[in-house]
Scaffold this motif. Sequence first.
Motif, PDB file in Angstrom:
ATOM      1  N   GLY A   1       0.807  -1.210   0.000  1.00 29.95           N
ATOM      2  CA  GLY A   1       0.000   0.000   0.000  1.00 29.95           C
ATOM      3  C   GLY A   1       0.845   1.266   0.000  1.00 29.95           C
ATOM      4  N   ASN A   2       2.103   1.122  -0.415  1.00 28.92           N
ATOM      5  CA  ASN A   2       3.055   2.249  -0.423  1.00 28.92           C
ATOM      6  C   ASN A   2       3.322   2.767   0.983  1.00 28.92           C
ATOM      7  OD1 ASN A   2       3.475   2.091  -3.150  1.00 28.92           O
ATOM      8  ND2 ASN A   2       2.265   3.891  -3.684  1.00 28.92           N
ATOM      9  N   MET A   3       3.598   1.844   1.880  1.00 28.46           N
ATOM     10  CA  MET A   3       3.913   2.184   3.260  1.00 28.46           C
ATOM     11  C   MET A   3       5.289   2.858   3.316  1.00 28.46           C
ATOM     12  SD  MET A   3       3.980  -0.499   6.425  1.00 28.46           S
ATOM     13  CE  MET A   3       3.799   0.019   8.111  1.00 28.46           C
ATOM     14  N   PHE A   4       5.320   4.088   3.739  1.00 30.17           N
ATOM     15  CA  PHE A   4       6.534   4.892   3.901  1.00 30.17           C
ATOM     16  C   PHE A   4       7.173   5.351   2.595  1.00 30.17           C
ATOM     17  CE2 PHE A   4       6.773   2.397   7.991  1.00 30.17           C
ATOM     18  CZ  PHE A   4       6.417   3.446   8.818  1.00 30.17           C
ATOM     19  N   ARG A   5       6.906   4.663   1.470  1.00 31.50           N
ATOM     20  CA  ARG A   5       7.532   5.088   0.220  1.00 31.50           C
ATOM     21  C   ARG A   5       6.646   4.701  -0.965  1.00 31.50           C
ATOM     22  NH1 ARG A   5      10.603   1.356  -2.916  1.00 31.50           N
ATOM     23  NH2 ARG A   5      10.639  -0.763  -2.063  1.00 31.50           N
TER      24      ARG A   5
ATOM     25  N   TRP B   1       5.041 -16.204  -3.652  1.00 30.46           N
ATOM     26  CA  TRP B   1       4.384 -17.411  -4.161  1.00 30.46           C
ATOM     27  C   TRP B   1       5.420 -18.454  -4.583  1.00 30.46           C
ATOM     28  CZ3 TRP B   1      -0.614 -19.042  -4.355  1.00 30.46           C
ATOM     29  CH2 TRP B   1      -0.874 -20.166  -5.136  1.00 30.46           C
ATOM     30  N   ASP B   2       6.428 -18.027  -5.314  1.00 40.40           N
ATOM     31  CA  ASP B   2       7.459 -18.950  -5.780  1.00 40.40           C
ATOM     32  C   ASP B   2       8.213 -19.589  -4.612  1.00 40.40           C
ATOM     33  OD1 ASP B   2       6.748 -18.332  -8.372  1.00 40.40           O
ATOM     34  OD2 ASP B   2       8.389 -16.906  -8.683  1.00 40.40           O
ATOM     35  N   ASP B   3       8.294 -18.872  -3.509  1.00 39.07           N
ATOM     36  CA  ASP B   3       8.966 -19.381  -2.317  1.00 39.07           C
ATOM     37  C   ASP B   3       8.111 -20.405  -1.573  1.00 39.07           C
ATOM     38  OD1 ASP B   3      11.252 -18.908  -0.239  1.00 39.07           O
ATOM     39  OD2 ASP B   3       9.398 -18.744   0.927  1.00 39.07           O
ATOM     40  N   GLY B   4       6.855 -20.479  -1.927  1.00 41.12           N
ATOM     41  CA  GLY B   4       5.971 -21.426  -1.258  1.00 41.12           C
ATOM     42  C   GLY B   4       5.061 -20.807  -0.218  1.00 41.12           C
ATOM     43  N   ILE B   5       5.110 -19.496  -0.054  1.00 39.32           N
ATOM     44  CA  ILE B   5       4.218 -18.832   0.898  1.00 39.32           C
ATOM     45  C   ILE B   5       2.786 -18.901   0.377  1.00 39.32           C
ATOM     46  CG2 ILE B   5       3.587 -16.569   1.856  1.00 39.32           C
ATOM     47  CD1 ILE B   5       6.590 -15.978   2.047  1.00 39.32           C
ATOM     48  N   ARG B   6       1.884 -19.307   1.269  1.00 42.01           N
ATOM     49  CA  ARG B   6       0.487 -19.475   0.870  1.00 42.01           C
ATOM     50  C   ARG B   6      -0.483 -18.791   1.831  1.00 42.01           C
ATOM     51  NH1 ARG B   6       2.976 -20.526  -2.933  1.00 42.01           N
ATOM     52  NH2 ARG B   6       2.821 -22.309  -4.333  1.00 42.01           N
ATOM     53  N   TYR B   7       0.045 -17.949   2.705  1.00 39.48           N
ATOM     54  CA  TYR B   7      -0.821 -17.144   3.564  1.00 39.48           C
ATOM     55  C   TYR B   7      -0.506 -15.669   3.330  1.00 39.48           C
ATOM     56  CZ  TYR B   7      -2.590 -14.757   7.712  1.00 39.48           C
ATOM     57  OH  TYR B   7      -3.219 -13.866   8.552  1.00 39.48           O
ATOM     58  N   PHE B   8      -1.528 -14.911   2.935  1.00 36.40           N
ATOM     59  CA  PHE B   8      -1.378 -13.504   2.585  1.00 36.40           C
ATOM     60  C   PHE B   8      -2.350 -12.669   3.416  1.00 36.40           C
ATOM     61  CE2 PHE B   8      -0.170 -16.092  -1.009  1.00 36.40           C
ATOM     62  CZ  PHE B   8       1.004 -15.509  -1.469  1.00 36.40           C
ATOM     63  N   ASP B   9      -1.804 -11.715   4.166  1.00 33.91           N
ATOM     64  CA  ASP B   9      -2.631 -10.839   4.987  1.00 33.91           C
ATOM     65  C   ASP B   9      -2.711  -9.456   4.364  1.00 33.91           C
ATOM     66  OD1 ASP B   9      -4.009 -10.035   7.567  1.00 33.91           O
ATOM     67  OD2 ASP B   9      -2.328  -8.619   7.507  1.00 33.91           O
ATOM     68  N   ASN B  10      -3.890  -8.854   4.408  1.00 38.33           N
ATOM     69  CA  ASN B  10      -4.100  -7.566   3.769  1.00 38.33           C
ATOM     70  C   ASN B  10      -5.065  -6.719   4.591  1.00 38.33           C
ATOM     71  OD1 ASN B  10      -4.016  -5.586   1.580  1.00 38.33           O
ATOM     72  ND2 ASN B  10      -3.573  -7.318   0.239  1.00 38.33           N
ATOM     73  N   ALA B  11      -5.379  -5.527   4.102  1.00 40.72           N
ATOM     74  CA  ALA B  11      -6.351  -4.645   4.750  1.00 40.72           C
ATOM     75  C   ALA B  11      -6.726  -3.524   3.799  1.00 40.72           C
ATOM     76  CB  ALA B  11      -5.774  -4.046   6.033  1.00 40.72           C
ATOM     77  N   PRO B  12      -7.986  -3.095   3.817  1.00 40.24           N
ATOM     78  CA  PRO B  12      -8.375  -1.937   3.008  1.00 40.24           C
ATOM     79  C   PRO B  12      -7.557  -0.691   3.351  1.00 40.24           C
ATOM     80  CG  PRO B  12     -10.320  -3.095   3.782  1.00 40.24           C
ATOM     81  CD  PRO B  12      -9.145  -3.712   4.482  1.00 40.24           C
ATOM     82  N   PHE B  13      -7.175  -0.549   4.620  1.00 37.29           N
ATOM     83  CA  PHE B  13      -6.457   0.636   5.087  1.00 37.29           C
ATOM     84  C   PHE B  13      -5.092   0.806   4.433  1.00 37.29           C
ATOM     85  CE2 PHE B  13      -3.940   2.814   8.533  1.00 37.29           C
ATOM     86  CZ  PHE B  13      -4.565   4.047   8.416  1.00 37.29           C
ATOM     87  N   TYR B  14      -4.494  -0.287   3.975  1.00 37.42           N
ATOM     88  CA  TYR B  14      -3.149  -0.221   3.409  1.00 37.42           C
ATOM     89  C   TYR B  14      -3.176   0.487   2.052  1.00 37.42           C
ATOM     90  CZ  TYR B  14      -2.255  -3.891   6.893  1.00 37.42           C
ATOM     91  OH  TYR B  14      -2.157  -4.624   8.052  1.00 37.42           O
TER      92      TYR B  14
ATOM     93  N   GLU C   1      -9.646  12.567  -0.231  1.00 42.44           N
ATOM     94  CA  GLU C   1      -9.376  13.298   1.003  1.00 42.44           C
ATOM     95  C   GLU C   1      -7.898  13.653   1.090  1.00 42.44           C
ATOM     96  OE1 GLU C   1      -9.855  11.070   4.606  1.00 42.44           O
ATOM     97  OE2 GLU C   1      -8.435   9.527   4.019  1.00 42.44           O
ATOM     98  N   GLU C   2      -7.590  14.631   1.921  1.00 39.89           N
ATOM     99  CA  GLU C   2      -6.202  14.971   2.203  1.00 39.89           C
ATOM    100  C   GLU C   2      -5.679  14.043   3.290  1.00 39.89           C
ATOM    101  OE1 GLU C   2      -5.618  19.031   3.175  1.00 39.89           O
ATOM    102  OE2 GLU C   2      -6.513  19.795   1.322  1.00 39.89           O
ATOM    103  N   VAL C   3      -4.376  13.747   3.242  1.00 38.72           N
ATOM    104  CA  VAL C   3      -3.763  12.907   4.269  1.00 38.72           C
ATOM    105  C   VAL C   3      -3.763  13.666   5.583  1.00 38.72           C
ATOM    106  CG1 VAL C   3      -1.640  11.776   5.008  1.00 38.72           C
ATOM    107  CG2 VAL C   3      -2.334  11.687   2.613  1.00 38.72           C
ATOM    108  N   SER C   4      -4.165  12.989   6.672  1.00 39.11           N
ATOM    109  CA  SER C   4      -4.161  13.614   7.986  1.00 39.11           C
ATOM    110  C   SER C   4      -3.787  12.578   9.033  1.00 39.11           C
ATOM    111  CB  SER C   4      -5.546  14.183   8.305  1.00 39.11           C
ATOM    112  OG  SER C   4      -6.487  13.134   8.447  1.00 39.11           O
ATOM    113  N   PRO C   5      -3.287  13.016  10.200  1.00 38.87           N
ATOM    114  CA  PRO C   5      -2.918  12.060  11.247  1.00 38.87           C
ATOM    115  C   PRO C   5      -4.065  11.166  11.679  1.00 38.87           C
ATOM    116  CG  PRO C   5      -2.031  14.230  11.721  1.00 38.87           C
ATOM    117  CD  PRO C   5      -2.957  14.388  10.557  1.00 38.87           C
ATOM    118  N   ALA C   6      -5.294  11.676  11.613  1.00 41.57           N
ATOM    119  CA  ALA C   6      -6.450  10.874  12.020  1.00 41.57           C
ATOM    120  C   ALA C   6      -6.993  10.018  10.884  1.00 41.57           C
ATOM    121  CB  ALA C   6      -7.560  11.784  12.546  1.00 41.57           C
ATOM    122  N   GLY C   7      -6.422  10.148   9.692  1.00 43.78           N
ATOM    123  CA  GLY C   7      -6.823   9.318   8.559  1.00 43.78           C
ATOM    124  C   GLY C   7      -5.726   8.332   8.230  1.00 43.78           C
ATOM    125  N   ARG C   8      -5.108   8.528   7.070  1.00 44.18           N
ATOM    126  CA  ARG C   8      -4.049   7.611   6.666  1.00 44.18           C
ATOM    127  C   ARG C   8      -2.697   7.999   7.244  1.00 44.18           C
ATOM    128  NH1 ARG C   8      -3.874   8.803   1.310  1.00 44.18           N
ATOM    129  NH2 ARG C   8      -5.377  10.445   1.662  1.00 44.18           N
TER     130      ARG C   8
END
Length: 334
Positions: A19-23, A38-51, A87-94
């Motif tokens: 989600g472009n965290m920090f950059r 995926w190629d490494d064999g990882i099969r559990y993926f965690d996500n969130a709308p907030f990201y 919306e504009e980025v704010s401390p109480a938002g993203r």
Amino acid sequence: MSIKDILPSKLGFGAAPLGNMFRDIPQQEALATVQAAWDDGIRYFDNAPFYGAGLAELRMGEALAGKPRGEYVISTKVGRVILDEIEEVSPAGRGEVFKHGRPNKVVNDYSSDATLRSIEDSLKRLRTDHIEIAFVHDLAQDFWGDQWLGKFEEARTGAFKVLDRLRDEGVIKGWGLGVNRVEPIELLLELDEPRPDVFLLAGRYTLLDHEHALQRVMPMVAERGLGIVVGGPYSSGALVGGPNFDYAPITPAIRDKVAHIKSIADRFGVSMKAAGLQFSLANPAVAAVIPGASQPSRIAEDRAALTETVSPDFWNELREAGLVSPAAPLPGIS
């Protein structure tokens, strides 16, 4: 069914960086990172709308499109609804963390209707017809202060009941809280109803910060036969030399602690990633760790860290130096 039976392995993929965290991460780099997992064999993926206001889910949906859906597990979160409005980025938002994400407005809402809408929207972004695990996201953010108890009550009468029903109907396999404070987990576990299955605890059971979770949360989770997914095992990158700790600039005290741990790790030939991942997984309540990655090469590093041989003497020296709690389970040490 135990949540540990639902999760395919101890190592998963945390999608916050997508989600472009920090950059600002190029699209192809983000997609290549998921493919490397995926190629490494990882099969559990965690996500969130907030990201990134839906960006991480969109990217993961594109990266996993065409992969056999029965071969992997997805968890995502409810509590934030992403609107078409800008919306504009704010401390109480993203805030600063996701200032490079999509500019869509993010609304905090833990009601029944918002929970169902959030899941529906996530399914579209993720290009799938179901998710396995739903986490109620960020019920105790610092910017809410004491008002988080009101958010918890809103979730108790809204999201919790909806997710309990969806789990009992077989729509999802499990649900819980996805938080970076231990208090909401403690409060939920003290209730007779509803019945969560798993918790995602970000940044609070790491080599750099674990004392509070050890006092009550980990024993309560273990006693009930539930599970903890550890998010942010590198403490926003601080443990591996990054400039941030707990989503904010690193403090001198934490920088000194990292340097002390690294000096011991260097003497024993232990990588800091191995120290971080293996510490978190040593607790029997932990079902999986989900380090985040935004570059394909990081996936191989995480896998190597998981299997790296670490001398018990390393852990004993950390304990003797007061760098880990005396009560913390350590790998290979009874």
